[in-house]
Design an enzyme around this catalytic site. Structure first.
Site, short mmCIF file in Angstrom:
data_model
loop_
_atom_site.label_atom_id
_atom_site.label_comp_id
_atom_site.label_asym_id
_atom_site.label_seq_id
_atom_site.Cartn_x
_atom_site.Cartn_y
_atom_site.Cartn_z
N TYR A 15 0.83 -1.20 0.00
CA TYR A 15 0.00 0.00 0.00
C TYR A 15 0.87 1.25 0.00
O TYR A 15 2.08 1.19 0.22
CB TYR A 15 -0.93 0.01 1.21
CG TYR A 15 -0.27 0.35 2.53
CD1 TYR A 15 -0.41 1.62 3.10
CD2 TYR A 15 0.50 -0.58 3.21
CE1 TYR A 15 0.19 1.93 4.31
CE2 TYR A 15 1.11 -0.28 4.42
CZ TYR A 15 0.95 0.98 4.97
OH TYR A 15 1.57 1.31 6.16
N ARG A 19 8.20 3.93 -4.89
CA ARG A 19 8.28 2.98 -3.78
C ARG A 19 7.25 1.87 -3.95
O ARG A 19 7.52 0.70 -3.64
CB ARG A 19 8.09 3.69 -2.44
CG ARG A 19 8.31 2.76 -1.24
CD ARG A 19 8.27 3.51 0.07
NE ARG A 19 6.97 4.12 0.32
CZ ARG A 19 6.71 4.89 1.38
NH1 ARG A 19 7.66 5.17 2.25
NH2 ARG A 19 5.51 5.41 1.56
N ARG A 38 -8.01 -20.29 -1.25
CA ARG A 38 -7.01 -20.09 -0.22
C ARG A 38 -5.99 -21.22 -0.21
O ARG A 38 -6.31 -22.38 0.08
CB ARG A 38 -7.67 -19.97 1.16
CG ARG A 38 -6.68 -19.56 2.24
CD ARG A 38 -7.30 -19.58 3.63
NE ARG A 38 -6.39 -19.04 4.62
CZ ARG A 38 -5.34 -19.70 5.12
NH1 ARG A 38 -5.10 -20.94 4.74
NH2 ARG A 38 -4.55 -19.12 6.02
N LYS A 64 6.60 -2.02 1.87
CA LYS A 64 5.43 -1.41 2.52
C LYS A 64 4.22 -2.33 2.36
O LYS A 64 3.32 -2.11 1.53
CB LYS A 64 5.16 -0.03 1.93
CG LYS A 64 4.22 0.82 2.80
CD LYS A 64 4.17 2.26 2.29
CE LYS A 64 3.20 3.12 3.09
NZ LYS A 64 3.66 3.36 4.47
N GLU A 77 12.23 2.56 14.00
CA GLU A 77 11.39 3.63 13.49
C GLU A 77 10.10 3.67 14.30
O GLU A 77 9.90 2.89 15.23
CB GLU A 77 11.08 3.40 12.00
CG GLU A 77 10.34 2.10 11.73
CD GLU A 77 10.16 1.83 10.24
OE1 GLU A 77 10.16 2.80 9.46
OE2 GLU A 77 9.99 0.65 9.88
N LEU A 114 11.21 1.25 6.94
CA LEU A 114 10.66 1.71 5.68
C LEU A 114 11.34 3.02 5.30
O LEU A 114 11.40 3.95 6.12
CB LEU A 114 9.15 1.93 5.80
CG LEU A 114 8.45 2.35 4.52
CD1 LEU A 114 8.42 1.21 3.51
CD2 LEU A 114 7.04 2.84 4.81
#
Length: 285
Positions: A33, A52, A100, A149, A182, A207
């Site tokens: 995302y 990114r 799945r 991310k 972070e 990140l």
């Protein structure tokens, strides 16, 4: 006004926006995302965010759902259709829906793309920045590829919840060696006792924030000294200043860490200056 969400080629009312129950983003967190700031109806640092996004997709071997030019159009449409002047755009790409199973589905499985926009109060963010926020350190329980991310955010959610119970706005995550990596949803910075800006080097442990990189540009413009290295909470407790960076906060002063007052307990001059010039350094499109 009815909020509008883009889902796989269609703009849907918020209440009707949905993905398949066997979408791999829902079942495996097999998705990435981006969150992009919207200021004055324009996207901030869009090119860096999309670069990114491309790196994250490549790292997980997920094919882009649509061409970048089409994605840029969708981002602007969700901003316009939701009448967002100041706020954010959220976009998510998953590997798609399939029965799945752990192995990847066929490569031609259609990816899932969701985009939404929502307003954020500029005044409320400015008020927070004027006072500064509190931070609480927490163990870093995340996986070893935090540079991607992904939507696999449960450790960050738990850390922020625990910090919130102690009156803190953000959690700073601490690795097994005792160094801050972070924030749960931000990059962490301090101004050390010698006046140098310190933030962890971008590697697989953090990140590489888009806002982080724009702030590095601002630091260079201001002629300030920056050192990209890890620091311990104890060093942060006695720092001159501290702050976080993220798309929704830009530069947010930190005035308390683990109950330790930072500096004089007010946003420091370097932090204030970086927040002030950030809009002129960031690229709006």
């Amino acid at each position: 006004m009815t909020r509008i969400v883009y889902v796989n080629g269609r703009y849907r009312p918020y209440a009707e926006a949905a993905v398949h129950v066997e979408d791999r983003g829902f079942q495996f967190a097999d998705a990435v995302y981006e969150v992009i700031e919207v200021a004055g109806g324009r996207l901030i640092d869009e090119a860096r965010h999309l670069a990114r996004l491309s790196r994250s997709l490549d790292a997980l071997d997920i094919q882009p759902p649509i061409a970048e030019t089409a994605l840029r159009h969708v981002l602007r449409q969700v901003v316009v259709r939701n009448r967002v002047r100041d706020g954010l755009v959220y976009l998510q790409v998953t590997r798609g829906a399939a029965p799945r199973d752990f192995p990847f589905p066929d490569r031609d499985t259609p990816r899932t793309l969701v985009c939404l926009a929502r307003p954020l109060s500029r005044a409320a963010r400015a008020a927070s920045a004027a006072k500064g926020i509190a931070v609480k350190t927490m163990p870093d329980l995340r996986w070893g590829r935090c540079d991607i991310k992904t939507v696999m955010l449960l450790p960050a959610v738990l850390a922020k919840a625990a910090a919130g119970r102690e009156g803190a706005k953000e959690a700073w995550l601490v690795d097994e060696q005792g160094f801050v990596t972070e924030g749960a949803a931000s990059n962490a910075w301090i101004v050390d006792t010698e006046g140098r800006l310190v933030t962890r080097r971008a590697d697989s442990a953090i990140l590489d924030g888009v806002t982080r990189n724009t702030v590095l540009d601002a630091i260079e413009i201001e002629g300030l000294e920056v050192v990209e290295r890890a620091f311990r909470p104890e060093e942060a407790h006695v720092a001159r200043e501290a702050f976080i960076t993220s798309a929704t906060n830009t530069v947010m002063p930190v005035v308390s860490i683990d109950g330790h007052t930072i500096g004089d307990g007010k946003p420091g001059p370097i932090t204030r200056r970086l927040r002030e010039i950030f809009p002129s350094v960031a690229k709006a499109s």
